[in-house]
Design an enzyme around this catalytic site. Sequence first.
Site, PDB file in Angstrom:
ATOM      1  N   MET A 192     -12.066   4.216  -2.243  1.00  0.00           N
ATOM      2  CA  MET A 192     -12.891   4.536  -1.070  1.00  0.00           C
ATOM      3  C   MET A 192     -13.606   5.833  -1.411  1.00  0.00           C
ATOM      4  O   MET A 192     -13.303   6.903  -0.867  1.00  0.00           O
ATOM      5  CB  MET A 192     -11.992   4.659   0.167  1.00  0.00           C
ATOM      6  N   HIS A 233      -0.778  -1.602  -4.134  1.00  0.00           N
ATOM      7  CA  HIS A 233      -2.105  -1.209  -3.648  1.00  0.00           C
ATOM      8  C   HIS A 233      -2.183   0.319  -3.657  1.00  0.00           C
ATOM      9  O   HIS A 233      -1.358   1.007  -3.045  1.00  0.00           O
ATOM     10  CB  HIS A 233      -2.289  -1.770  -2.241  1.00  0.00           C
ATOM     11  N   SER A 261       0.835  -1.212   0.000  1.00  0.00           N
ATOM     12  CA  SER A 261       0.000   0.000   0.000  1.00  0.00           C
ATOM     13  C   SER A 261       0.867   1.258   0.000  1.00  0.00           C
ATOM     14  O   SER A 261       1.560   1.563   0.973  1.00  0.00           O
ATOM     15  CB  SER A 261      -0.910   0.005   1.221  1.00  0.00           C
ATOM     16  N   ASP A 317      -6.989  -5.999   4.218  1.00  0.00           N
ATOM     17  CA  ASP A 317      -6.337  -4.689   4.137  1.00  0.00           C
ATOM     18  C   ASP A 317      -6.506  -3.934   5.448  1.00  0.00           C
ATOM     19  O   ASP A 317      -7.628  -3.630   5.854  1.00  0.00           O
ATOM     20  CB  ASP A 317      -6.985  -3.912   2.972  1.00  0.00           C
ATOM     21  N   GLY A 318      -5.370  -3.650   6.089  1.00  0.00           N
ATOM     22  CA  GLY A 318      -5.383  -2.828   7.294  1.00  0.00           C
ATOM     23  C   GLY A 318      -4.711  -3.518   8.462  1.00  0.00           C
ATOM     24  O   GLY A 318      -5.168  -4.569   8.903  1.00  0.00           O
ATOM     25  N   GLY A 319      -3.606  -2.946   8.919  1.00  0.00           N
ATOM     26  CA  GLY A 319      -2.933  -3.475  10.106  1.00  0.00           C
ATOM     27  C   GLY A 319      -2.274  -4.824   9.889  1.00  0.00           C
ATOM     28  O   GLY A 319      -2.103  -5.592  10.843  1.00  0.00           O
ATOM     29  N   ASP A 356      -4.553   3.426  -2.816  1.00  0.00           N
ATOM     30  CA  ASP A 356      -5.737   3.827  -2.049  1.00  0.00           C
ATOM     31  C   ASP A 356      -6.260   5.189  -2.484  1.00  0.00           C
ATOM     32  O   ASP A 356      -5.555   6.191  -2.346  1.00  0.00           O
ATOM     33  CB  ASP A 356      -5.380   3.894  -0.556  1.00  0.00           C
ATOM     34  N   MET A 364      -9.129   8.066  -1.897  1.00  0.00           N
ATOM     35  CA  MET A 364     -10.165   8.555  -0.964  1.00  0.00           C
ATOM     36  C   MET A 364     -10.646   9.924  -1.405  1.00  0.00           C
ATOM     37  O   MET A 364      -9.849  10.727  -1.900  1.00  0.00           O
ATOM     38  CB  MET A 364      -9.602   8.651   0.451  1.00  0.00           C
ATOM     39  N   GLY A 395       0.982  -1.830   4.349  1.00  0.00           N
ATOM     40  CA  GLY A 395       1.417  -0.450   4.159  1.00  0.00           C
ATOM     41  C   GLY A 395       2.528  -0.097   5.117  1.00  0.00           C
ATOM     42  O   GLY A 395       3.707  -0.212   4.806  1.00  0.00           O
ATOM     43  N   SER A 396       2.139   0.304   6.339  1.00  0.00           N
ATOM     44  CA  SER A 396       3.135   0.816   7.282  1.00  0.00           C
ATOM     45  C   SER A 396       4.149  -0.256   7.699  1.00  0.00           C
ATOM     46  O   SER A 396       5.343   0.056   7.866  1.00  0.00           O
ATOM     47  CB  SER A 396       2.444   1.410   8.511  1.00  0.00           C
ATOM     48  N   MET A 409     -11.979  -5.435   4.670  1.00  0.00           N
ATOM     49  CA  MET A 409     -11.234  -4.390   5.380  1.00  0.00           C
ATOM     50  C   MET A 409     -11.038  -4.815   6.830  1.00  0.00           C
ATOM     51  O   MET A 409     -11.986  -5.222   7.503  1.00  0.00           O
ATOM     52  CB  MET A 409     -11.994  -3.063   5.360  1.00  0.00           C
ATOM     53  N   GLY A 459      -1.546   2.676   9.038  1.00  0.00           N
ATOM     54  CA  GLY A 459      -0.987   2.616  10.383  1.00  0.00           C
ATOM     55  C   GLY A 459      -1.970   2.348  11.501  1.00  0.00           C
ATOM     56  O   GLY A 459      -1.632   2.504  12.673  1.00  0.00           O
ATOM     57  N   HIS A 490      -7.849   0.570  -4.848  1.00  0.00           N
ATOM     58  CA  HIS A 490      -8.893   0.465  -3.827  1.00  0.00           C
ATOM     59  C   HIS A 490      -9.608   1.813  -3.746  1.00  0.00           C
ATOM     60  O   HIS A 490      -9.082   2.777  -3.198  1.00  0.00           O
ATOM     61  CB  HIS A 490      -8.213   0.099  -2.489  1.00  0.00           C
ATOM     62  N   GLY A 493      -9.527   4.877   5.694  1.00  0.00           N
ATOM     63  CA  GLY A 493      -9.166   6.273   5.923  1.00  0.00           C
ATOM     64  C   GLY A 493      -7.678   6.523   6.085  1.00  0.00           C
ATOM     65  O   GLY A 493      -7.153   7.471   5.525  1.00  0.00           O
ATOM     66  N   PHE A 494      -7.015   5.672   6.850  1.00  0.00           N
ATOM     67  CA  PHE A 494      -5.619   5.970   7.178  1.00  0.00           C
ATOM     68  C   PHE A 494      -4.785   4.695   7.249  1.00  0.00           C
ATOM     69  O   PHE A 494      -5.298   3.637   7.637  1.00  0.00           O
ATOM     70  CB  PHE A 494      -5.536   6.684   8.537  1.00  0.00           C
TER      71      PHE A 494
HETATM   72  C1  DX5 Z   1      -6.803   2.176   4.773  1.00  0.00           C
HETATM   73  C2  DX5 Z   1      -6.188   1.701   3.469  1.00  0.00           C
HETATM   74  C3  DX5 Z   1      -5.126   0.673   3.639  1.00  0.00           C
HETATM   75  C4  DX5 Z   1      -3.933   1.143   4.424  1.00  0.00           C
HETATM   76  C5  DX5 Z   1      -3.085  -0.011   4.818  1.00  0.00           C
HETATM   77  O1  DX5 Z   1      -7.880   2.981   4.510  1.00  0.00           O
HETATM   78  O2  DX5 Z   1      -7.193   1.145   2.638  1.00  0.00           O
HETATM   79  O3  DX5 Z   1      -4.739   0.175   2.370  1.00  0.00           O
HETATM   80  O4  DX5 Z   1      -3.145   2.054   3.707  1.00  0.00           O
HETATM   81  O5  DX5 Z   1      -2.041   0.460   5.627  1.00  0.00           O
HETATM   82  P1  DX5 Z   1      -1.541  -0.327   6.906  1.00  0.00           P
HETATM   83  O6  DX5 Z   1      -0.938  -1.607   6.396  1.00  0.00           O
HETATM   84  O7  DX5 Z   1      -0.538   0.598   7.498  1.00  0.00           O
HETATM   85  O8  DX5 Z   1      -2.719  -0.558   7.782  1.00  0.00           O
HETATM   86 ZN    ZN Z   2      -6.598  -0.077   0.871  1.00  0.00          ZN
END
Ligand code: DX5
Ligand code: ZN
Length: 227
Positions: free
Chosen positions: A78, A42, A17, A185-187, A44, A46, A207-208, A147, A155, A76, A152-153
Amino acid sequence: MYVYFSGIFMSTIVSASLLSSNLCHLEREIRSALTAGCEYIHFDVMDGHFADNLTYGIPVLEACKKAIPEALFDVHLMIDKPQDFALRFLDAGADILTFHVEADCEPRSVCQIIRDYGKKAGITVSPATPVEKLYEYLDCADMFLIMTVVPGFGGQAFMPHCAEKVSLLKDEMNKHRLNIPIEVDGGINAETARICVTAGADILVTGSYFFSKPESERRRAVEMIMR
Ligand code: DX5
Ligand code: ZN
Protein backbone atom coordinates in the site's frame (compact mmCIF):
# COMPACT_ATOMS: atom_id res chain seq x y z
CA MET A 1 -13.57 -25.32 -4.67
CA TYR A 2 -10.56 -25.56 -7.00
CA VAL A 3 -9.00 -22.82 -9.09
CA TYR A 4 -6.24 -22.89 -11.64
CA PHE A 5 -3.13 -20.95 -10.57
CA SER A 6 -0.13 -20.95 -12.90
CA GLY A 7 -0.31 -24.55 -13.99
CA ILE A 8 -1.81 -26.16 -10.90
CA PHE A 9 -5.29 -26.51 -9.48
CA MET A 10 -5.70 -25.24 -5.96
CA SER A 11 -8.46 -25.02 -3.39
CA THR A 12 -9.56 -21.97 -1.41
CA ILE A 13 -6.57 -20.55 0.39
CA VAL A 14 -6.32 -18.62 3.65
CA SER A 15 -3.64 -15.94 3.97
CA ALA A 16 -2.85 -14.77 7.51
CA SER A 17 -2.33 -11.00 7.83
CA LEU A 18 0.55 -10.37 10.23
CA LEU A 19 -0.72 -6.87 10.95
CA SER A 20 -2.89 -8.23 13.76
CA SER A 21 -0.30 -10.71 15.03
CA ASN A 22 1.95 -10.26 18.06
CA LEU A 23 4.77 -8.40 16.32
CA CYS A 24 7.20 -9.12 19.16
CA HIS A 25 6.97 -12.79 18.22
CA LEU A 26 6.76 -12.75 14.45
CA GLU A 27 8.49 -16.06 13.80
CA ARG A 28 6.26 -17.83 16.27
CA GLU A 29 3.13 -16.18 14.81
CA ILE A 30 4.07 -17.20 11.26
CA ARG A 31 4.67 -20.79 12.34
CA SER A 32 1.36 -20.75 14.20
CA ALA A 33 -0.45 -19.58 11.05
CA LEU A 34 1.17 -22.28 8.92
CA THR A 35 0.37 -24.97 11.50
CA ALA A 36 -3.24 -23.80 11.62
CA GLY A 37 -3.59 -24.32 7.86
CA CYS A 38 -2.94 -20.85 6.42
CA GLU A 39 -1.10 -21.38 3.15
CA TYR A 40 0.07 -17.81 2.70
CA ILE A 41 1.43 -15.18 5.04
CA HIS A 42 -0.03 -11.77 4.18
CA PHE A 43 2.50 -8.97 4.71
CA ASP A 44 0.99 -5.46 4.68
CA VAL A 45 3.35 -2.66 3.73
CA MET A 46 2.23 0.97 4.20
CA ASP A 47 4.19 4.12 3.54
CA GLY A 48 2.19 6.81 5.36
CA HIS A 49 1.28 8.39 1.99
CA PHE A 50 -0.79 5.93 0.06
CA ALA A 51 -2.31 4.61 3.29
CA ASP A 52 -2.65 6.52 6.52
CA ASN A 53 -0.36 4.25 8.50
CA LEU A 54 3.22 3.01 8.69
CA THR A 55 3.94 -0.66 9.13
CA TYR A 56 7.02 -2.73 8.26
CA GLY A 57 9.02 -3.23 5.10
CA ILE A 58 11.98 -4.82 3.37
CA PRO A 59 14.30 -5.74 6.29
CA VAL A 60 11.47 -7.31 8.27
CA LEU A 61 10.33 -9.36 5.27
CA GLU A 62 13.90 -10.48 4.68
CA ALA A 63 14.28 -11.59 8.29
CA CYS A 64 10.99 -13.51 8.19
CA LYS A 65 11.84 -15.28 4.92
CA LYS A 66 15.28 -16.20 6.23
CA ALA A 67 13.78 -17.63 9.41
CA ILE A 68 11.02 -19.57 7.62
CA PRO A 69 11.93 -20.05 3.95
CA GLU A 70 9.09 -22.49 3.36
CA ALA A 71 6.48 -19.78 4.13
CA LEU A 72 4.88 -18.18 1.07
CA PHE A 73 4.83 -14.43 1.53
CA ASP A 74 1.83 -12.69 0.01
CA VAL A 75 3.08 -9.10 0.11
CA HIS A 76 0.49 -6.31 -0.17
CA LEU A 77 2.09 -2.98 -1.03
CA MET A 78 0.00 0.00 0.00
CA ILE A 79 2.62 2.45 -1.24
CA ASP A 80 3.15 4.96 -4.01
CA LYS A 81 5.64 4.17 -6.76
CA PRO A 82 5.70 0.39 -6.28
CA GLN A 83 8.04 0.18 -9.29
CA ASP A 84 10.79 1.77 -7.15
CA PHE A 85 10.56 -0.93 -4.49
CA ALA A 86 9.41 -4.07 -6.32
CA LEU A 87 12.86 -5.57 -6.87
CA ARG A 88 13.87 -4.99 -3.26
CA PHE A 89 10.75 -6.74 -1.99
CA LEU A 90 11.39 -9.60 -4.40
CA ASP A 91 15.00 -9.91 -3.26
CA ALA A 92 13.75 -9.90 0.33
CA GLY A 93 11.53 -12.91 -0.34
CA ALA A 94 8.10 -11.86 -1.64
CA ASP A 95 6.42 -14.80 -3.40
CA ILE A 96 3.37 -12.84 -4.51
CA LEU A 97 3.80 -9.09 -4.85
CA THR A 98 0.58 -7.08 -5.05
CA PHE A 99 0.33 -3.33 -5.63
CA HIS A 100 -2.56 -0.88 -5.96
CA VAL A 101 -3.94 0.19 -9.33
CA GLU A 102 -4.44 3.63 -7.70
CA ALA A 103 -0.73 3.97 -6.84
CA ASP A 104 1.48 6.25 -8.87
CA CYS A 105 2.62 3.61 -11.37
CA GLU A 106 2.14 1.95 -14.73
CA PRO A 107 0.60 -1.39 -13.64
CA ARG A 108 1.63 -3.29 -16.75
CA SER A 109 5.32 -2.55 -16.27
CA VAL A 110 5.22 -3.30 -12.53
CA CYS A 111 3.72 -6.73 -13.34
CA GLN A 112 6.48 -7.26 -15.86
CA ILE A 113 9.20 -6.55 -13.26
CA ILE A 114 7.62 -9.11 -10.93
CA ARG A 115 7.07 -11.76 -13.59
CA ASP A 116 10.56 -11.34 -15.00
CA TYR A 117 11.82 -12.11 -11.52
CA GLY A 118 9.83 -15.34 -11.58
CA LYS A 119 7.27 -14.38 -8.94
CA LYS A 120 3.52 -13.74 -9.01
CA ALA A 121 2.18 -10.26 -9.74
CA GLY A 122 -1.02 -9.09 -8.05
CA ILE A 123 -3.04 -5.94 -8.67
CA THR A 124 -5.54 -4.59 -6.17
CA VAL A 125 -8.34 -2.03 -5.96
CA SER A 126 -9.47 -0.04 -2.93
CA PRO A 127 -13.20 0.03 -2.09
CA ALA A 128 -13.79 3.37 -3.84
CA THR A 129 -12.25 2.26 -7.14
CA PRO A 130 -14.46 0.59 -9.75
CA VAL A 131 -13.44 -2.99 -10.42
CA GLU A 132 -13.52 -2.24 -14.16
CA LYS A 133 -10.13 -0.56 -13.66
CA LEU A 134 -8.67 -4.06 -13.46
CA TYR A 135 -10.11 -5.36 -16.72
CA GLU A 136 -7.32 -4.07 -18.93
CA TYR A 137 -4.76 -6.02 -16.88
CA LEU A 138 -6.28 -9.48 -17.21
CA ASP A 139 -3.37 -10.50 -19.42
CA CYS A 140 -0.56 -9.37 -17.15
CA ALA A 141 -1.54 -10.22 -13.55
CA ASP A 142 -1.37 -13.57 -11.74
CA MET A 143 -3.78 -12.53 -9.01
CA PHE A 144 -6.30 -9.78 -8.25
CA LEU A 145 -7.04 -8.47 -4.78
CA ILE A 146 -10.36 -6.87 -3.99
CA MET A 147 -10.04 -4.75 -0.87
CA THR A 148 -13.07 -5.11 1.39
CA VAL A 149 -11.97 -2.30 3.74
CA VAL A 150 -10.16 1.00 3.17
CA PRO A 151 -6.41 0.23 3.25
CA GLY A 152 -4.73 1.28 6.47
CA PHE A 153 -5.68 -0.77 9.49
CA GLY A 154 -6.58 -4.25 10.64
CA GLY A 155 -9.82 -4.87 12.51
CA GLN A 156 -12.17 -2.81 10.31
CA ALA A 157 -15.67 -3.90 9.31
CA PHE A 158 -16.18 -5.71 6.00
CA MET A 159 -17.77 -3.54 3.27
CA PRO A 160 -20.46 -5.76 1.71
CA HIS A 161 -20.68 -3.86 -1.59
CA CYS A 162 -17.12 -4.98 -2.39
CA ALA A 163 -18.24 -8.61 -2.72
CA GLU A 164 -20.17 -7.54 -5.80
CA LYS A 165 -16.84 -6.55 -7.37
CA VAL A 166 -15.63 -10.12 -6.98
CA SER A 167 -18.59 -11.42 -9.00
CA LEU A 168 -18.16 -8.76 -11.67
CA LEU A 169 -14.47 -9.58 -12.05
CA LYS A 170 -15.23 -13.30 -12.18
CA ASP A 171 -17.82 -12.69 -14.93
CA GLU A 172 -15.33 -10.65 -16.91
CA MET A 173 -12.74 -13.42 -16.62
CA ASN A 174 -15.27 -16.03 -17.70
CA LYS A 175 -15.94 -13.98 -20.82
CA HIS A 176 -12.26 -14.31 -21.69
CA ARG A 177 -12.02 -17.93 -20.51
CA LEU A 178 -9.62 -16.91 -17.76
CA ASN A 179 -9.52 -18.05 -14.16
CA ILE A 180 -7.06 -15.81 -12.34
CA PRO A 181 -7.27 -16.16 -8.56
CA ILE A 182 -9.15 -13.44 -6.68
CA GLU A 183 -8.14 -12.52 -3.16
CA VAL A 184 -10.24 -10.53 -0.68
CA ASP A 185 -8.77 -8.56 2.20
CA GLY A 186 -10.40 -6.79 5.13
CA GLY A 187 -12.93 -7.80 7.75
CA ILE A 188 -12.91 -11.47 6.81
CA ASN A 189 -14.43 -13.86 9.34
CA ALA A 190 -16.52 -17.03 9.08
CA GLU A 191 -19.60 -15.13 7.83
CA THR A 192 -17.99 -12.66 5.45
CA ALA A 193 -15.75 -15.41 4.04
CA ARG A 194 -18.89 -17.24 2.92
CA ILE A 195 -20.16 -14.15 1.11
CA CYS A 196 -16.82 -13.74 -0.66
CA VAL A 197 -16.42 -17.39 -1.65
CA THR A 198 -19.97 -17.42 -2.99
CA ALA A 199 -19.09 -14.34 -5.05
CA GLY A 200 -16.04 -16.16 -6.45
CA ALA A 201 -13.10 -15.37 -4.14
CA ASP A 202 -10.28 -17.91 -4.04
CA ILE A 203 -7.91 -16.47 -1.43
CA LEU A 204 -9.13 -15.07 1.88
CA VAL A 205 -6.96 -12.78 3.98
CA THR A 206 -7.64 -12.90 7.68
CA GLY A 207 -5.98 -10.73 10.30
CA SER A 208 -7.83 -9.86 13.49
CA TYR A 209 -10.31 -12.76 13.27
CA PHE A 210 -7.45 -15.26 13.16
CA PHE A 211 -4.82 -13.69 15.41
CA SER A 212 -7.27 -12.70 18.16
CA LYS A 213 -7.78 -16.40 18.83
CA PRO A 214 -5.53 -18.37 21.18
CA GLU A 215 -3.22 -20.75 19.34
CA SER A 216 -5.31 -23.76 20.31
CA GLU A 217 -8.33 -22.30 18.44
CA ARG A 218 -6.63 -21.09 15.28
CA ARG A 219 -6.98 -24.28 13.24
CA ARG A 220 -10.70 -24.19 13.95
CA ALA A 221 -10.77 -20.51 12.86
CA VAL A 222 -9.23 -21.45 9.50
CA GLU A 223 -11.74 -24.28 9.08
CA MET A 224 -14.57 -21.85 9.81
CA ILE A 225 -13.29 -19.48 7.14
CA MET A 226 -12.91 -22.24 4.53
CA ARG A 227 -16.14 -24.01 5.40
C1 DX5 B 1 -5.73 -3.42 5.67
C2 DX5 B 1 -4.83 -4.61 5.38
C3 DX5 B 1 -5.44 -5.92 5.72
C4 DX5 B 1 -5.77 -6.10 7.18
C5 DX5 B 1 -6.64 -7.28 7.37
O1 DX5 B 1 -5.17 -2.28 5.17
O2 DX5 B 1 -4.50 -4.63 4.01
O3 DX5 B 1 -4.60 -6.97 5.26
O4 DX5 B 1 -4.62 -6.25 7.97
O5 DX5 B 1 -7.00 -7.35 8.73
P1 DX5 B 1 -8.46 -7.74 9.20
O6 DX5 B 1 -8.66 -9.17 8.79
O7 DX5 B 1 -8.40 -7.55 10.67
O8 DX5 B 1 -9.42 -6.82 8.52
ZN1 ZN C 1 -3.60 -6.47 3.13
